[in-house]
Design an enzyme around this catalytic site. Structure first.
Site, PDB file in Angstrom:
ATOM      1  CE1 TYR A  16      -3.469   2.731   0.928  1.00  0.00           C
ATOM      2  CE2 TYR A  16      -2.445   2.884   3.090  1.00  0.00           C
ATOM      3  CZ  TYR A  16      -3.353   3.356   2.160  1.00  0.00           C
ATOM      4  OH  TYR A  16      -4.142   4.433   2.459  1.00  0.00           O
ATOM      5  CG  ASN A  37       8.237 -11.321   0.588  1.00  0.00           C
ATOM      6  OD1 ASN A  37       7.266 -10.563   0.485  1.00  0.00           O
ATOM      7  ND2 ASN A  37       8.575 -11.901   1.727  1.00  0.00           N
ATOM      8  NE  ARG A  40      -1.624  -6.312   2.726  1.00  0.00           N
ATOM      9  CZ  ARG A  40      -1.456  -5.049   3.136  1.00  0.00           C
ATOM     10  NH1 ARG A  40      -0.249  -4.595   3.434  1.00  0.00           N
ATOM     11  NH2 ARG A  40      -2.484  -4.246   3.253  1.00  0.00           N
ATOM     12  CG  ASP A  70      11.864 -13.648   1.461  1.00  0.00           C
ATOM     13  OD1 ASP A  70      10.678 -13.959   1.296  1.00  0.00           O
ATOM     14  OD2 ASP A  70      12.387 -13.539   2.591  1.00  0.00           O
ATOM     15  CG  ASN A 115       8.355 -10.722   6.764  1.00  0.00           C
ATOM     16  OD1 ASN A 115       8.887 -11.120   5.737  1.00  0.00           O
ATOM     17  ND2 ASN A 115       7.949  -9.463   6.918  1.00  0.00           N
ATOM     18  CB  THR A 140       3.238   1.071  14.503  1.00  0.00           C
ATOM     19  OG1 THR A 140       1.970   1.288  15.141  1.00  0.00           O
ATOM     20  CG2 THR A 140       3.892  -0.126  15.161  1.00  0.00           C
ATOM     21  CB  SER A 180      -1.224  -7.519  18.126  1.00  0.00           C
ATOM     22  OG  SER A 180      -0.345  -6.758  17.294  1.00  0.00           O
ATOM     23  CE1 TYR A 182       3.046  -4.608  12.152  1.00  0.00           C
ATOM     24  CE2 TYR A 182       1.390  -3.583  13.558  1.00  0.00           C
ATOM     25  CZ  TYR A 182       2.375  -3.480  12.593  1.00  0.00           C
ATOM     26  OH  TYR A 182       2.709  -2.257  12.087  1.00  0.00           O
ATOM     27  CG  HIS A 183       0.871  -3.402  17.570  1.00  0.00           C
ATOM     28  ND1 HIS A 183      -0.350  -3.962  17.294  1.00  0.00           N
ATOM     29  CD2 HIS A 183       0.861  -2.173  16.999  1.00  0.00           C
ATOM     30  CE1 HIS A 183      -1.077  -3.094  16.586  1.00  0.00           C
ATOM     31  NE2 HIS A 183      -0.376  -2.001  16.400  1.00  0.00           N
ATOM     32  CE  LYS A 186       6.348  -1.788  12.351  1.00  0.00           C
ATOM     33  NZ  LYS A 186       6.894  -1.772  10.971  1.00  0.00           N
ATOM     34  CG  ASN A 239      -7.858   2.850   3.867  1.00  0.00           C
ATOM     35  OD1 ASN A 239      -8.053   4.069   3.939  1.00  0.00           O
ATOM     36  ND2 ASN A 239      -6.693   2.334   3.532  1.00  0.00           N
ATOM     37  NE  ARG A 240     -11.878  -2.696   9.492  1.00  0.00           N
ATOM     38  CZ  ARG A 240     -12.494  -2.421  10.645  1.00  0.00           C
ATOM     39  NH1 ARG A 240     -13.800  -2.619  10.770  1.00  0.00           N
ATOM     40  NH2 ARG A 240     -11.825  -1.948  11.668  1.00  0.00           N
TER      41      ARG A 240
END
Lengths: 382, 382
Positions: A16, A37, A40, A70, A115, A140, A180, A182-183, A186, A239-240
C-alpha cells in the site's frame, strides 16, 4: 541531502505505501528501485480477500518494476542488490503489517515475527557494511500502547525518557508495550535498530506512524492505483469504513469506540518520508519521529463517515484485548520542524476517497469485513 | 505441587543445563521426558570446538533418552508430543544461549533470534491449548543491562515498576536493555511470554538467571557428565577460566574486569528449578524470579582462580560493547522465600571443578579460547 540526488531503494514496494511512494518519488529523486517478496498478496488471498483496486500481475509486461527478493530467505541476494545499486537511502516497508493476522493462529504469528524481526535484523547486518546509507524504517505508534494510556502524560518523540525511580533520577529507554504479536514485532525491531545504530555507527529514522488512510497520491495515474484493503485483517479503520459505507453492513465499531489513535493521510506520509530522506540524522543515531497529524477516536471517525454517507453504525464485541478508555497525548513536532505544513484533514479527504472507491463497489466481498480473530482465544478469562 | 507428582518435559535436554536437570530430576519426579534439535552440538562444532567432557552419540545404544524435535521447523510435532505426554510442567531451555555467537555474523544473529523468538512463540501458541501446564522459562539477568547500571538503584524482581514521569506516578514495564542480539532475543521472549500469559491465562515462571558455573550435579554418574564448554563463544566465564588455568594461556579478562554480574552454581540452578516446579504461579501470571546467589566482578573471579592454581591473568581489549564501570544491585529474594538455603559458594566449588576438569586436559583446544568476535565490527567509532 537534496532530493534530486537521492538514490532510493524501497523494500516492500508492492505494498500500500511502497507502491504509493514509488509513484510519489519517481520524478523527484535521482532514481528509485524496489524489491518485494509479494507475500502481502499471498496473505490477503489466504484470508479470502483481495485488494479493492485491481493489481497488475506480479510478472509480465504490465507488471510493476519490482525485483523479487526476500529478506528472510535470501538476504545474500538483497545484499548483492544493495551493493550494485548503491542507494543513499533505504525505505524499509518490508514487514507484515496486520495485527489481526498476527493473532490469527500459530503459523501467522510465527510468519509475522520471523518476517519482521529476522528480516529487519538481516537488513541491519547488510548496513553494517554500508553505514553511509540512511535507513528509514516504518515503526508504529502502537509500540507505546498501554504504559502511557492510563496516565495523561505525553508520549515522547525520543528513544529515552527521564524518570524518578526509588528517589533517583534515571534515564531509561522509552517504555514500549504492545497489544498484538505484530505490534511486538515492531517493538523488537525498534530495539534491534537502535542497538545496531549505536553498535555500528548506522544512521536511521524510525517513523512511528499513526494509522494511514487514503486512496491515492498526487502523481498517481488512474490505472496505477496502489492496493487498497478493507477486510478485517488488512483493512485499517478509515479505509474499511469507507468501503463498508457502500454496503448494507453497518460500520463495525469494536467495543466502546473510544479507542483513540493518531492518523495521517497517505499524501502526508509520502511528504513525511521525503522530508526524512532530505534530513538524514548523524551517524550512530536512531532518530524517532512520531508520524501523525490528527488524533481521533473510532467513534469520531464512524460519525464522519456516517455524516457523509448516511450509513448505519454498530458496536460489536471488541475482538482485541485493549483499553477502550484511555488518554492519548502524543508529541509530534518533528514533521512540522522539517516543514510539513498544512497537513490534510481527514474530514476533507473522506469525500474524494468515497469517489475513488465507488467505481469498484462491485468488487466488495461482504464476507471479509466482520472480525474473525479473537485476541484471547477460547481461554480468555479476564 | 508435590515433586513426586510432576510430569516434566525438558525442551533442550541435550544442553549443559538440560541434561543436568534430567539427571537431577529423574528420581525425584513422576516422569521426565526431553526433546532437543541438537543444534548446540552443531554450533559448537561450527566454531571449531567441542565439549571438554565427551558426549554420547545423538543416536544409537549409548545415546541419551532424548527425542529429536524442533520448535521452529516442526512445531506441530512438538505439539503432538506435548498432547500425548501431558506434562504438568515444561522447562524451556531450547534457546541459543551465546552472546558472542549471536554477534558473530549475520547468519548466526538470524539463527539466534529466529530460534529463540519464533521457537518460543510457537511454544506459547501450543500452551494456549493447554493453559494448565506451568511453563518454566530460562531468562537472563542480562536483560536488565544498561538502564540500571549507571544508577545505584535496585534491579527489581518484577514485571512492573512504579516511576515518576512528568510529575505523575505511573506504572511501566520493567525496563530492559540488552547488549547483544542474543540478549535482545531474551528480552523479546520475555515480552511475548508476559503478553501470552495475560492474553490466554497461562502461568509461567521466567527465571532471570545469572551466569551458571559448575561441572556436575549430585546424582550424575562419572560416565554421564553434562556438556562443558570453554571456548570463547559458548564457555561462560568461570567454566572458561577453570579450563584456561590448565593451559599456559593467561586468564583472558575482557577490558577492566570490573564488569559485575550475578552467579549461581549449577547445583543451585537445579534446586531453584525444582522449587519453581513445586510452586507454580496462579493462572494469567508471568512470575519473574532473579536466579542468582552471589555477585562478583570478573576480576574477583580471576583472582579466585589464580589463588587456586597460580595461573597468570591478562587483560585484553574488550570485544564487547558494554559498560565496564557500573553499579549492580539486583534483588533476589524469591529463591530464598521458596526455601533455597545455604547456596553453594563459588570459592568453595572451584577446587572440585578443577579436579573434574583435570582428567580431560588433553582434550583442551588452545585455539578456541581467545575471543574471535568483536561486537562493533570494523565500523565502530565510539
Amino acid at each position: 541531502m537534496e532530493l534530486t540526488k537521492a538514490r532510493v531503494l524501497i523494500l516492500g514496494m508492492d505494498g500500500y505505501l511502497g507502491w504509493a511512494l514509488y509513484c510519489y518519488l519517481r520524478n523527484k529523486v535521482n532514481i528509485v528501485n524496489g524489491l518485494d517478496n509479494f507475500s502481502r498478496r499471498r496473505h490477503v488471498h489466504e484470508i479470502g480477500s483481495e485488494s479493492l483496486f485491481p493489481l497488475p500481475a506480479e510478472t509480465g509486461q504490465e507488471c510493476r518494476p519490482i525485483y523479487t527478493h526476500d529478506l528472510v530467505y535470501n538476504p545474500a541476494k538483497v545484499h548483492k542488490f544493495i551493493e550494485e545499486f548503491n542507494p543513499t537511502t533505504i525505505i524499509h516497508f518490508a514487514e507484515q503489517p496486520s495485527a489481526p493476522f498476527s493473532m490469527r493462529n500459530s503459523s501467522s504469528a510465527a510468519i509475522t515475527q520471523r518476517n519482521n524481526v529476522v528480516g529487519s535484523l538481516n537488513l541491519l547486518w547488510m548496513l553494517r557494511e554500508h553505514p553511509h546509507i540512511h535507513l528509514v524504517k516504518l515503526g508504529t505508534m502502537g509500540e507505546y500502547s498501554d504504559w502511557i494510556y492510563k496516565n495523561n502524560v505525553e508520549i515522547p518523540e525520543a528513544n529515552r525518557i527521564e524518570v524518578q525511580y526509588q528517589d533517583t533520577d534515571i534515564t531509561i529507554p522509552t517504555p514500549r508495550w504492545a497489544g498484538s504479536f505484530y505490534h511486538w514485532s515492531k517493538v523488537f525491531d525498534s530495539f534491534n535498530l537502535e542497538f545496531a545504530c549505536r553498535l555500528w555507527g548506522l544512521s536511521a529514522t524510525d517513523l512511528n506512524q499513526g494509522v494511514v488512510y487514503g486512496t491515492r497520491i498526487l502523481g498517481m495515474a488512474d490505472n496505477e492505483l496502489t492496493r487498497f484493503d478493507y477486510d478485517n485483517y488488512f483493512g485499517t479503520v478509515v479505509n474499511r469504513f469507507i468501503v463498508q459505507s457502500l454496503t448494507d453492513i453497518p460500520l463495525t465499531v469494536y467495543g466502546s469506540g473510544n479507542q483513540t489513535r493518531g492518523y495521517i493521510n497517505i499524501n502526508d506520509t509520502m511528504r513525511a518520508i521525503s522530508l526524512a530522506i532530505q534530513n538524514p540524522p548523524p551517524k550512530s543515531t536512531c532518530r524517532i519521529v512520531n508520524q501523525l497529524t490528527e488524533v481521533f477516536s473510532v467513534n469520531e471517525i464512524a460519525l464522519m463517515v456516517q455524516q457523509l454517507t448516511g450509513c448505519a453504525i454498530e458496536s460489536i464485541d471488541n475482538p482485541r484485548l485493549e483499553n477502550e478508555e484511555h488518554t492519548y497525548n502524543p508529541t509530534f513536532n518533528k514533521l512540522e520542524e522539517w516543514g510539513l505544513s498544512d497537513p490534510h484533514k481527514m474530514e476533507q479527504m473522506l469525500p474524494s476517497m468515497l469517489e475513488d472507491v465507488k467505481p469498484f463497489s462491485s468488487r466488495i466481498l461482504r464476507d471479509v469485513i466482520a472480525p474473525e480473530t479473537k485476541w484471547t482465544g477460547r481461554y480468555y478469562a479476564h
